[in-house]
Design an enzyme around this catalytic site. Structure first.
Site, PDB file in Angstrom:
ATOM      1  CB  SER A 280      31.756 -40.101   2.519  1.00 11.25           C
ATOM      2  OG  SER A 280      30.743 -39.203   1.860  1.00 11.25           O
TER       3      SER A 280
ATOM      4  CG  ASP B 191      33.066 -31.880   2.591  1.00 16.82           C
ATOM      5  OD1 ASP B 191      32.206 -32.587   1.162  1.00 16.82           O
ATOM      6  OD2 ASP B 191      32.550 -33.367   3.090  1.00 16.82           O
TER       7      ASP B 191
ATOM      8  CG  HIS C 146      34.348 -35.341   1.449  1.00 16.75           C
ATOM      9  ND1 HIS C 146      33.488 -35.794   2.296  1.00 16.75           N
ATOM     10  CD2 HIS C 146      34.216 -36.701   0.909  1.00 16.75           C
ATOM     11  CE1 HIS C 146      32.240 -36.768   2.235  1.00 16.75           C
ATOM     12  NE2 HIS C 146      33.730 -37.558   1.941  1.00 16.75           N
TER      13      HIS C 146
END
Length: 510
Positions: free
Chosen positions: A192, A442, A467
C-alpha cells in the site's frame, strides 16, 4: 539497542493512500472524511492467534535521523526506530542480501507482525531483515513527543514521503557501513503506502537498492491519471459479484437512512436498529460507519478466515451479502443492512453495542499527508456505485485542509516528484527491477500498475486477490494462484540478486 522481541504472526492488510471526497448539493453526499486507513489500527490491534502464525525474532534499535535532509539548518534530530534480524544473514563476505521493508503510516511492529512473506523467504536467501519505522509514526517522533510534533503546520512540515525515503536511504547507508556490507544488495518491500514508497525509492535511489516488490501500491491514484470513481466502483463490484440483490439493498439504504433520520425520533430509531452504545448525533456518522465497513471488507476480502482488524470469515463479503439477502419476509432494508454490517464489526458476537468512538476521527499524521502531497481525487458514480453519488470538488477539499491544518494541498507535487503520467513510456526508458503486485478485488488496485512495462518492471495481477495478500504469511489454505504468485515473486527476486552477483563477480549459492 533494544531488547530482543518475539512476535506471533497472523494476517496482513494494510492500506495506504487517501480518498478525497467532496460534499455535493445532495443531502446524501455527507461523507466528509476518507475511509480510515489501516495504519491507524497499528496503535490498538494486538497480534492475532490465527492459523498463519510464524515465530520470528527481531532486535529493536534506534538511529538518529536529521529532521530535514534537504537543508543545512541545524534542527534537532530524532530517533528512528527500526527492527533488525541477522539470524539467517550469510554476512558481508558472501554479500548476503538485505531485505528492507519500507515502513508505512503506523507502528512498525504491527507491520512486521503482518508481513510474513519477508520473514518466510529470508532464510533461503541468507538475508538480513530490516523494518524501519516511518517518521512521525510509532516511536519515531520528532520534537520529543507526538503532541509537540503534531502541534502545527511548522512542526508537521517535515512529514513527507521525500523525507521518509531519505530516512530509509541514510539508515541503509549507515547500516551497510557498520556491517561492512557495502557490497550487499538491498531488496525493498512494501504494501500500500509502503509499496508506493518501495517503488519510488527504487526510482529515486537506484544506487541504494537493486529492486522493489510494491504490493497494492496505488502510485497512479493522483490527479486525473485514473478516473476518480475507480475506488468505489471496485468496492461496489466486489459486492455485486456476490449478489446483485445485496448491492441493490445497500444502494437503497442511503435514501432510507436519510428519510428515517429526518423524522422526529429518527436518530433514536437508527441508534436502536444498529445497536450503538450512544445515540447518533447525525446520520452522517452512520453513513461513515457503514462506508468504512464496506471499503475495508473489499480490501480484506480474503479467501480464508483472517484476524487483522477483527476476526472475519473467509470471503467476508459473501457472508455479509448472505446476511443481507436471507432476512425473513418482512425484514426492513435497515435491518438487513445491520445484519450485514454486524459480520464486519461483530463476527464473534461478543459486542453488545457499538461505540463510534472506538475508531476515532481525530486528525493524525496521515490526515496531514493527505492535505499536503498525498492528494488522491475520488468520487462515487450514480450509475456504477452502491454508495451515494459524489462529485470530486478540489475547492471544498482545499478549504477543509486550510481549516484543519492551515495549509493548501499541492495536488500535482507527487507526479512532479515521482512521476505518474505516461508511466509506461517513462519507466520503460529508465526504470528496472520493480514488481507491482495487485489483486483485482482490492479497491486500491485501480490506482496501481496493472500491465507489464518491461522485462524487469512487471505487473502480477490476480483476479481473486485482495489488499497485498501476497505479503501476508502463508497458510495451509492458500489457493493455488496465491502460491504461484509468491513463487513468481521469489524467482524474480532471485534473478535480481543473481544479476547483481554476476556484475559484481560475487559467488553465492542460494
Amino acid at each position: 539497542m533494544g531488547e530482543e522481541q518475539r512476535l506471533r504472526f497472523s494476517t496482513l492488510i494494510f492500506t495506504v493512500a487517501v480518498i478525497v471526497i467532496s460534499s455535493s448539493p445532495q443531502p446524501l453526499a455527507a461523507l466528509k472524511h476518507a475511509p480510515r486507513f489501516l495504519g491507524k489500527f497499528s496503535a490498538s490491534i494486538k497480534p492475532s492467534h490465527s492459523q498463519s502464525q510464524i515465530d520470528f525474532h527481531y532486535e529493536t534499535r534506534y538511529f538518529q535521523q536529521r529532521l530535514d535532509h534537504f537543508s543545512f539548518s541545524e534542527l534537532p534530530s530524532f530517533p528512528q526506530r527500526y527492527l533488525i534480524n541477522t539470524e539467517h544473514w550469510v554476512g558481508p563476505q558472501r554479500s548476503g542480501p538485505i531485505f528492507f521493508y519500507c515502513g508505512n503510516e503506523g507502528d512498525i511492529v504491527w507491520f512486521a507482525q503482518n508481513t510474513g512473506f519477508v520473514w518466510e523467504i529470508a532464510p533461503q536467501f541468507g538475508a538480513m531483515v530490516v523494518f524501519p519505522e516511518h517518521r512521525y509514526y510509532g516511536e519515531s517522533v520528532p520534537y520529543g513527543s507526538k503532541e509537540e510534533a503534531y502541534k502545527n503546520a511548522t512542526t508537521l512540515s517535515y512529514l513527507t514521503a521525500e523525507q521518509a525515503l531519505a530516512d530509509f536511504s541514510v539508515l541503509l547507508t549507515d547500516l551497510k557501513q557498520n556491517f561492512s556490507a557495502t557490497n550487499c544488495p538491498v531488496v525493498l518491500f512494501g504494501g500500500s503506502y509502503g509499496g508506493m514508497l518501495a517503488a519510488w525509492m527504487r526510482l529515486k535511489y537506484p544506487h541504494i537498492a537493486i529492486g522493489a516488490l510494491a504490493s497494492s501500491a496505488p502510485i497512479l491514484q493522483f490527479e486525473d491519471i485514473v478516473p476518480p470513481e475507480t475506488f468505489y466502483n471496485i468496492v461496489s463490484n466486489d459486492f455485486k459479484r456476490e449478489s446483485s440483490s445485496c448491492f441493490s439493498y445497500i444502494k437503497q439504504s442511503w435514501d432510507e437512512i436519510a428519510s428515517v433520520g429526518q423524522t422526529s425520533d429518527g436518530l433514536e430509531y437508527l441508534t436502536k436498529t444498529f445497536k450503538f452504545c450512544q445515540k447518533l448525533k447525525t446520520t452522517e456518522d452512520l453513513y461513515n460507519w457503514l462506508e468504512s465497513a464496506y471499503s475495508y471488507l473489499a480490501m480484506v476480502d480474503y479467501p480464508y478466515p483472517a484476524e487483522f482488524m477483527m476476526p472475519l470469515p473467509g470471503h467476508p463479503i459473501r457472508e455479509v451479502c448472505r446476511k443481507i439477502d436471507e432476512g425473513p419476509a418482512g425484514t426492513s432494508i435497515l435491518e438487513r443492512i445491520y445484519e450485514g454490517a454486524n459480520v464486519y464489526y461483530n463476527y464473534t458476537g461478543e459486542a453488545k453495542c457499538f461505540d463510534l468512538d472506538d475508531d476515532p476521527h481525530g486528525l493524525g499524521g496521515w490526515d496531514w499527508q493527505a492535505c499536503t502531497e498525498m492528494v488522491m481525487p475520488m468520487s462515487s458514480s450514480q450509475e456504477s456505485s452502491m454508495f451515494p453519488p459524489y462529485e470530486y470538488n478540489y475547492s471544498s477539499f482545499e478549504e477543509e485542509c486550510i481549516k484543519d491544518f492551515g495549509v493548501k494541498p499541492r495536488p500535482k507535487w507527487i507526479t512532479t516528484e515521482f512521476g505518474g503520467h505516461n508511466i509506461h513510456a517513462t519507466l520503460k526508458k529508465f526504470g528496472s527491477n520493480i514488481i507491482f503486485s495487485n489483486g483485482l478485488l482490492d479497491p486500491w488496485s485501480g490506482g496501481s500498475v496493472l500491465q507489464n512495462i518491461s522485462e524487469s518492471i512487471v505487473s502480477l495481477v490476480t483476479e481473486e486477490g485482495a489488499h497485498h495478500i501476497d505479503l501476508r504469511a502463508s497458510t495451509k489454505n492458500d489457493p493455488d494462484w496465491l502460491v504461484e504468485q509468491r513463487t513468481t515473486e521469489i524467482k524474480l527476486i532471485e534473478g535480481w540478486i543473481s544479476d547483481y552477483y554476476k556484475k559484481n563477480k560475487t559467488v553465492f549459492n542460494m
